[in-house]
Scaffold this active site. Structure first.
Site, PDB file in Angstrom:
ATOM      1  N   LYS A   1       1.885  -3.040   6.584  1.00 27.51           N
ATOM      2  CA  LYS A   1       2.239  -3.276   5.179  1.00 27.51           C
ATOM      3  C   LYS A   1       3.746  -3.147   4.956  1.00 27.51           C
ATOM      4  CE  LYS A   1      -1.588  -4.442   3.226  1.00 27.51           C
ATOM      5  NZ  LYS A   1      -1.714  -5.791   2.634  1.00 27.51           N
TER       6      LYS A   1
ATOM      7  N   SER B   1       0.827  -1.202   0.000  1.00 27.98           N
ATOM      8  CA  SER B   1       0.000   0.000   0.000  1.00 27.98           C
ATOM      9  C   SER B   1       0.861   1.252   0.000  1.00 27.98           C
ATOM     10  CB  SER B   1      -0.880  -0.003   1.254  1.00 27.98           C
ATOM     11  OG  SER B   1      -1.497   1.250   1.457  1.00 27.98           O
TER      12      SER B   1
ATOM     13  N   TYR C   1      -1.940   0.509  10.096  1.00 28.37           N
ATOM     14  CA  TYR C   1      -2.152  -0.199   8.829  1.00 28.37           C
ATOM     15  C   TYR C   1      -0.913  -0.098   7.944  1.00 28.37           C
ATOM     16  CZ  TYR C   1      -3.591  -1.000   4.034  1.00 28.37           C
ATOM     17  OH  TYR C   1      -3.648  -1.446   2.728  1.00 28.37           O
TER      18      TYR C   1
END
Length: 323
Positions: A145, A117, A141
């Site tokens: 990643k 991402s 998040y």
């Protein structure tokens, strides 16, 4: 070759499964169906219900289906939720990847495509983000990643696995109405949901250091994203992808939240002005990709624009919500 797609019945996963199947690749889907919809998958794609956290299941699936490559999409992906539930995000996103990579190494699978991402970059303050831009994620998040990329590359070096990490920017649209995003977590369906309930769209913060004060993002059509996965898989299958490769997947064009809401108003015919609310935690002011490496290394370039994304997403929304 046989490719296992984790999260294969999800919004992005089903698009990848369809693109790869239509291109003649043999595909198998693994999904715990927490967000996946089996009906999205092509009829010829088998679905195994389960999680990448289940190592014994993975071993059986790899052996029974003679899997030779993995496209790993399964993950939790909501920024605000990751801020509120960081341990859950590390457990599922990083822990699930550890289990999956152990099983991949044990089965001697040599090809691995990882769904990463743009959140790995955080807020770099760059006009265009290249793959060499320093990574400094600003939310859990993005941290998971980035840690995932580190794991993928390390496992690749240790076990002779050729890898590609695809750093997605903001995904929207649908290749067909039945494949549309049914969740209300990303900006386009969030605006559709508000309009359907006869409420004005919301903008989270209009005081960012951008031309109109709202966040600027690089929006990529999910069908283009699926084609990028196909290109990555074929690079690995063709032997031209030894080692590791990391590429941005975007269009290289920035669109502000306010501009996107204007496009949505044009497509839906509902042009009511948005409400401005407080900023959300973890949102960077600007994130726009340089897509040059994807073109050079994968022969891939995005072909669809924001208006086409919005129109296709709206057709899918009306199919699923009867509006």
């Amino acid at each position: 070759m046989t490719w296992l797609i984790t999260g294969g019945a999800g919004y992005i996963g089903a698009h990848v499964a369809r693109a790869m199947t239509e291109a003649g690749e043999r595909v198998l889907a693994l999904d715990d169906l927490s967000a996946g919809v089996p009906a999205r998958l092509p009829a010829e794609v088998p679905l195994v219900r389960g999680s990448s956290l289940d190592g014994e299941l993975l071993k059986r699936v790899f052996a029974e289906h003679a899997v030779t490559g993995v496209v790993h999409l399964a993950a939790r992906k909501q920024v605000a939720e990751s801020v509120a539930q960081p341990t859950r995000y590390y457990r599922e996103n990083v822990g699930g990847l550890v289990t999956l990579l152990d099983a991949v190494a044990g089965a001697r699978i040599e090809r691995f495509v990882f769904s990463s991402s743009a959140a790995v970059y955080g807020d770099p303050g760059a006009d265009l983000i290249t793959e060499d831009t320093p990574c400094a994620p600003v939310n859990p998040y993005g941290e998971t990643k980035l840690a995932g990329e580190w794991l993928v590359r390390a496992a690749g070096r240790a076990h002779g696995i050729s890898t590609v990490c695809l750093r997605y920017f903001n995904v929207a649209g649908a290749a067909a109405p039945e494949l549309a995003d049914t969740g209300v977590f990303n900006i386009v369906p969030m605006v559709f949901d508000r309009l359907t309930r006869d409420e004005a769209p919301r903008i989270f913060g209009d005081d960012y250091p951008t031309p109109d004060g709202t966040c600027v993002r690089d929006y990529i059509h999910v069908a283009d994203l699926a084609e990028a996965h196909l290109a990555a898989a074929r690079r690995l299958a063709g032997g031209g992808g030894t080692g590791d490769l990391t590429v941005n997947i975007g269009r290289g064009e920035g669109v502000s939240v306010r501009e996107l809401i204007t496009v949505i108003g044009e497509v839906t015919g509902d042009r009511r002005p948005p409400l401005v609310e407080d900023r959300r935690p973890g949102d960077a002011p600007r994130a726009v990709a340089s897509a040059a490496r994807a073109a050079a290394e994968l022969g891939w370039t995005a072909r669809r624009g924001v208006h086409e994304m919005t129109e296709s997403a709206w057709r899918g929304w009306r199919l699923h919500h009867g509006s």
